[in-house]
Design a protein around this motif. Structure first.
Motif, PDB file in Angstrom:
ATOM      1  N   ILE A 107       1.213  -1.641  -0.093  1.00 39.30           N
ATOM      2  CA  ILE A 107       0.270  -0.128   0.321  1.00 39.30           C
ATOM      3  C   ILE A 107       1.125   1.896   0.100  1.00 39.30           C
ATOM      4  CG2 ILE A 107      -1.927  -1.085   1.165  1.00 39.30           C
ATOM      5  CD1 ILE A 107      -0.903   0.397   3.527  1.00 39.30           C
ATOM      6  N   ALA A 108       2.226   1.027  -0.185  1.00 40.02           N
ATOM      7  CA  ALA A 108       3.055   2.325  -0.067  1.00 40.02           C
ATOM      8  C   ALA A 108       3.780   2.952  -1.511  1.00 40.02           C
ATOM      9  CB  ALA A 108       4.813   1.705   0.379  1.00 40.02           C
ATOM     10  N   GLU A 109       3.552   3.986  -1.413  1.00 41.25           N
ATOM     11  CA  GLU A 109       3.808   4.553  -3.056  1.00 41.25           C
ATOM     12  C   GLU A 109       5.150   5.478  -2.349  1.00 41.25           C
ATOM     13  OE1 GLU A 109       2.259   8.259  -6.468  1.00 41.25           O
ATOM     14  OE2 GLU A 109       1.200   7.651  -3.651  1.00 41.25           O
ATOM     15  N   THR A 110       5.483   4.847  -4.190  1.00 41.25           N
ATOM     16  CA  THR A 110       7.199   5.633  -3.907  1.00 41.25           C
ATOM     17  C   THR A 110       7.156   6.728  -4.837  1.00 41.25           C
ATOM     18  OG1 THR A 110       8.118   3.110  -3.932  1.00 41.25           O
ATOM     19  CG2 THR A 110       9.844   4.898  -4.290  1.00 41.25           C
ATOM     20  N   VAL A 111       7.929   7.754  -4.694  1.00 40.73           N
ATOM     21  CA  VAL A 111       7.757   9.110  -4.989  1.00 40.73           C
ATOM     22  C   VAL A 111       8.947   9.568  -4.882  1.00 40.73           C
ATOM     23  CG1 VAL A 111       5.349   9.323  -3.779  1.00 40.73           C
ATOM     24  CG2 VAL A 111       6.992  10.534  -2.312  1.00 40.73           C
ATOM     25  N   HIS A 112       9.911  10.440  -5.594  1.00 39.33           N
ATOM     26  CA  HIS A 112      10.523  11.081  -6.325  1.00 39.33           C
ATOM     27  C   HIS A 112      10.661  12.524  -5.854  1.00 39.33           C
ATOM     28  CE1 HIS A 112      12.069   7.160  -7.496  1.00 39.33           C
ATOM     29  NE2 HIS A 112      12.619   7.638  -6.691  1.00 39.33           N
ATOM     30  N   PRO A 113      10.612  13.432  -4.995  1.00 38.80           N
ATOM     31  CA  PRO A 113       9.758  14.515  -5.026  1.00 38.80           C
ATOM     32  C   PRO A 113      10.843  15.661  -5.170  1.00 38.80           C
ATOM     33  CG  PRO A 113       9.656  13.496  -2.323  1.00 38.80           C
ATOM     34  CD  PRO A 113      10.726  13.002  -3.500  1.00 38.80           C
ATOM     35  N   GLU A 114      11.055  16.784  -5.795  1.00 38.24           N
ATOM     36  CA  GLU A 114      12.193  17.803  -6.732  1.00 38.24           C
ATOM     37  C   GLU A 114      12.957  18.044  -5.681  1.00 38.24           C
ATOM     38  OE1 GLU A 114       9.714  19.846  -9.492  1.00 38.24           O
ATOM     39  OE2 GLU A 114       9.724  18.857 -10.717  1.00 38.24           O
ATOM     40  N   LYS A 115      14.034  18.436  -5.720  1.00 32.18           N
ATOM     41  CA  LYS A 115      14.813  19.258  -4.428  1.00 32.18           C
ATOM     42  C   LYS A 115      13.835  21.277  -4.121  1.00 32.18           C
ATOM     43  CE  LYS A 115      19.048  21.424  -3.287  1.00 32.18           C
ATOM     44  NZ  LYS A 115      20.584  21.734  -3.984  1.00 32.18           N
ATOM     45  N   GLY A 116      13.607  21.061  -2.472  1.00 34.97           N
ATOM     46  CA  GLY A 116      13.251  22.335  -2.499  1.00 34.97           C
ATOM     47  C   GLY A 116      11.491  21.944  -2.176  1.00 34.97           C
ATOM     48  N   ILE A 177      11.746   8.815  -1.765  1.00 36.68           N
ATOM     49  CA  ILE A 177      10.553   8.185   0.472  1.00 36.68           C
ATOM     50  C   ILE A 177       9.711   7.014  -0.190  1.00 36.68           C
ATOM     51  CG2 ILE A 177       9.058   9.639   1.116  1.00 36.68           C
ATOM     52  CD1 ILE A 177      10.524  12.058   1.070  1.00 36.68           C
ATOM     53  N   LEU A 178       9.216   6.357   0.669  1.00 37.32           N
ATOM     54  CA  LEU A 178       8.286   5.625   0.454  1.00 37.32           C
ATOM     55  C   LEU A 178       7.204   6.642   1.204  1.00 37.32           C
ATOM     56  CD1 LEU A 178       9.006   2.106   1.282  1.00 37.32           C
ATOM     57  CD2 LEU A 178       8.540   2.880  -0.883  1.00 37.32           C
ATOM     58  N   THR A 179       5.438   6.443   0.645  1.00 33.87           N
ATOM     59  CA  THR A 179       4.868   6.977   0.887  1.00 33.87           C
ATOM     60  C   THR A 179       3.891   6.317   1.329  1.00 33.87           C
ATOM     61  OG1 THR A 179       5.632   9.632   0.184  1.00 33.87           O
ATOM     62  CG2 THR A 179       3.342   9.318   0.936  1.00 33.87           C
ATOM     63  N   TRP A 180       2.926   6.516   1.954  1.00 32.23           N
ATOM     64  CA  TRP A 180       2.122   5.564   3.127  1.00 32.23           C
ATOM     65  C   TRP A 180       0.704   6.726   3.391  1.00 32.23           C
ATOM     66  CZ3 TRP A 180       6.084   3.861   4.856  1.00 32.23           C
ATOM     67  CH2 TRP A 180       6.918   2.541   4.674  1.00 32.23           C
ATOM     68  N   ASP A 181      -1.109   6.069   2.518  1.00 26.69           N
ATOM     69  CA  ASP A 181      -1.825   7.097   2.737  1.00 26.69           C
ATOM     70  C   ASP A 181      -2.703   6.475   4.179  1.00 26.69           C
ATOM     71  OD1 ASP A 181      -4.411   8.941   1.727  1.00 26.69           O
ATOM     72  OD2 ASP A 181      -5.770   7.193   2.671  1.00 26.69           O
ATOM     73  N   LYS A 182      -2.686   7.596   4.905  1.00 27.57           N
ATOM     74  CA  LYS A 182      -2.644   7.988   6.326  1.00 27.57           C
ATOM     75  C   LYS A 182      -3.959   6.321   7.094  1.00 27.57           C
ATOM     76  CE  LYS A 182      -1.977  10.384   9.958  1.00 27.57           C
ATOM     77  NZ  LYS A 182      -2.777  11.708  10.401  1.00 27.57           N
ATOM     78  N   ALA A 183      -4.698   7.241   5.636  1.00 28.19           N
ATOM     79  CA  ALA A 183      -6.378   6.369   5.982  1.00 28.19           C
ATOM     80  C   ALA A 183      -6.490   5.009   5.563  1.00 28.19           C
ATOM     81  CB  ALA A 183      -7.111   6.687   4.670  1.00 28.19           C
ATOM     82  N   ALA A 184      -5.672   4.599   4.241  1.00 28.97           N
ATOM     83  CA  ALA A 184      -5.141   3.137   3.578  1.00 28.97           C
ATOM     84  C   ALA A 184      -4.053   1.940   5.188  1.00 28.97           C
ATOM     85  CB  ALA A 184      -4.875   2.887   2.543  1.00 28.97           C
ATOM     86  N   LEU A 185      -2.988   3.068   5.211  1.00 30.41           N
ATOM     87  CA  LEU A 185      -3.033   2.789   6.288  1.00 30.41           C
ATOM     88  C   LEU A 185      -3.509   2.233   7.826  1.00 30.41           C
ATOM     89  CD1 LEU A 185       0.451   1.713   7.395  1.00 30.41           C
ATOM     90  CD2 LEU A 185       0.953   4.368   8.066  1.00 30.41           C
ATOM     91  N   GLN A 190      -5.574  -1.947  11.201  1.00 26.28           N
ATOM     92  CA  GLN A 190      -7.411  -2.315  11.680  1.00 26.28           C
ATOM     93  C   GLN A 190      -7.232  -4.053  11.847  1.00 26.28           C
ATOM     94  OE1 GLN A 190     -10.017   0.140  11.363  1.00 26.28           O
ATOM     95  NE2 GLN A 190      -9.647   2.000  12.149  1.00 26.28           N
ATOM     96  N   LYS A 191      -7.122  -4.444  10.565  1.00 29.05           N
ATOM     97  CA  LYS A 191      -6.860  -5.664   9.500  1.00 29.05           C
ATOM     98  C   LYS A 191      -6.297  -6.062  10.395  1.00 29.05           C
ATOM     99  CE  LYS A 191      -7.540  -7.949   5.466  1.00 29.05           C
ATOM    100  NZ  LYS A 191      -7.867  -7.907   4.140  1.00 29.05           N
ATOM    101  N   TRP A 192      -5.152  -5.901  10.231  1.00 28.42           N
ATOM    102  CA  TRP A 192      -3.812  -7.014  10.695  1.00 28.42           C
ATOM    103  C   TRP A 192      -3.172  -6.285  12.197  1.00 28.42           C
ATOM    104  CZ3 TRP A 192      -2.899 -11.296   8.042  1.00 28.42           C
ATOM    105  CH2 TRP A 192      -3.983 -11.610   6.983  1.00 28.42           C
ATOM    106  N   PRO A 193      -3.308  -6.631  13.529  1.00 29.35           N
ATOM    107  CA  PRO A 193      -3.245  -5.780  14.388  1.00 29.35           C
ATOM    108  C   PRO A 193      -1.605  -6.707  14.476  1.00 29.35           C
ATOM    109  CG  PRO A 193      -5.124  -6.537  14.855  1.00 29.35           C
ATOM    110  CD  PRO A 193      -5.052  -7.252  13.536  1.00 29.35           C
ATOM    111  N   ASP A 194      -1.327  -7.290  14.463  1.00 32.00           N
ATOM    112  CA  ASP A 194       0.260  -7.656  14.297  1.00 32.00           C
ATOM    113  C   ASP A 194       1.037  -6.449  13.538  1.00 32.00           C
ATOM    114  OD1 ASP A 194      -0.555  -8.707  11.935  1.00 32.00           O
ATOM    115  OD2 ASP A 194       1.137 -10.329  11.894  1.00 32.00           O
TER     116      ASP A 194
END
Length: 224
Positions: A107-116, A177-185, A190-194
């Motif tokens: 559920i993570a997205e790989t992003v490459h933000p521009e400098k600045g 950067i790996l980015t997770w949407d908080k709602a999805a995370l 909640q589904k996997w307490p471990d």
């Protein structure tokens, strides 16, 4: 009856079950149960004068179900489905099982933000949790500026407390950067307490390292 005849197959199968239920390891338990099923199936096919097809069918179905679950358990414990890049990243998440880590990455997205580019703005709510894979980010907090290196979370305080970011975080060149949407995370946790427990433990390690480093920088708190 000799000391060994067809009925011994039932006895051996029963012994396999007894030993299996005495074991704590799930994979070992299932392996012995599978072996016991095989002895029962051989008995049903060879010993009774009338072939016990219903017993054979039910035991075969249980065996198939057991094999499926054993396969899933084995996959949960191995990294062979991961790419080399994911395996290297997994070393930073050693408190996760391989299966837990794969679910987190899914559920993570790989992003490459521009400098600045502003990744987080202090005092503002954010719907993302970030993790620096490579490159660096610049953190501005309490009038102090310093660099955040790979293997660090960004926005973890906001995620843990469901609040706002505690510092400005700005991308530097060649950052990944790996980015997770908080709602999805949150849904995943909640589904996997471990996974929730493992992620919080990993973030706590990150926070402890940052707080230790904050003493050297003369800051009260270093996390973003």
């Amino acid at each position: 009856m000799t000391w060994f005849d067809g009925t011994m197959l039932i006895n051996i199968g029963a012994v396999c079950y007894i030993i299996a239920f005495a074991l704590r390891g799930e994979l070992s338990l299932r392996a012995l149960t599978l072996l016991g099923n095989i002895f029962y199936i051989v008995y049903y096919l060879t010993v009774p004068e009338i072939t016990l097809w219903f017993a054979i069918a039910s035991t075969v179905l249980m065996t198939i179900a057991n094999i499926v679950v054993m396969t899933r358990i084995a996959l949960e414990r191995t990294t062979w489905q991961m790419t080399e890049k994911d395996k290297n990243l997994y070393q930073d998440f050693a408190n996760f099982s391989p299966g837990q880590f794969r679910r987190l990455l899914k559920i993570a997205e790989t992003v490459h933000p521009e400098k600045g580019r502003m990744i987080l703005r202090g005092g503002k709510a954010t719907d993302k949790l970030h993790y620096i894979v490579s490159g660096e980010a610049q953190i501005i907090k309490n009038g102090e500026t310093f660099l955040l290196h790979p293997s660090n979370f960004v926005g973890e305080i906001a995620w843990l407390l469901s609040g706002s970011a505690t510092a400005d975080v700005i991308a530097r060149e060649n950052i990944e950067i790996l980015t997770w949407d908080k709602a999805a995370l949150n849904t995943l946790c909640q589904k996997w307490p471990d996974i929730d427990n493992a992620l919080r433990a990993r973030i706590n390690q990150d926070l402890a390292r940052k707080l230790s480093g904050s003493v050297q920088h003369g800051l009260a708190v270093m996390p973003a």
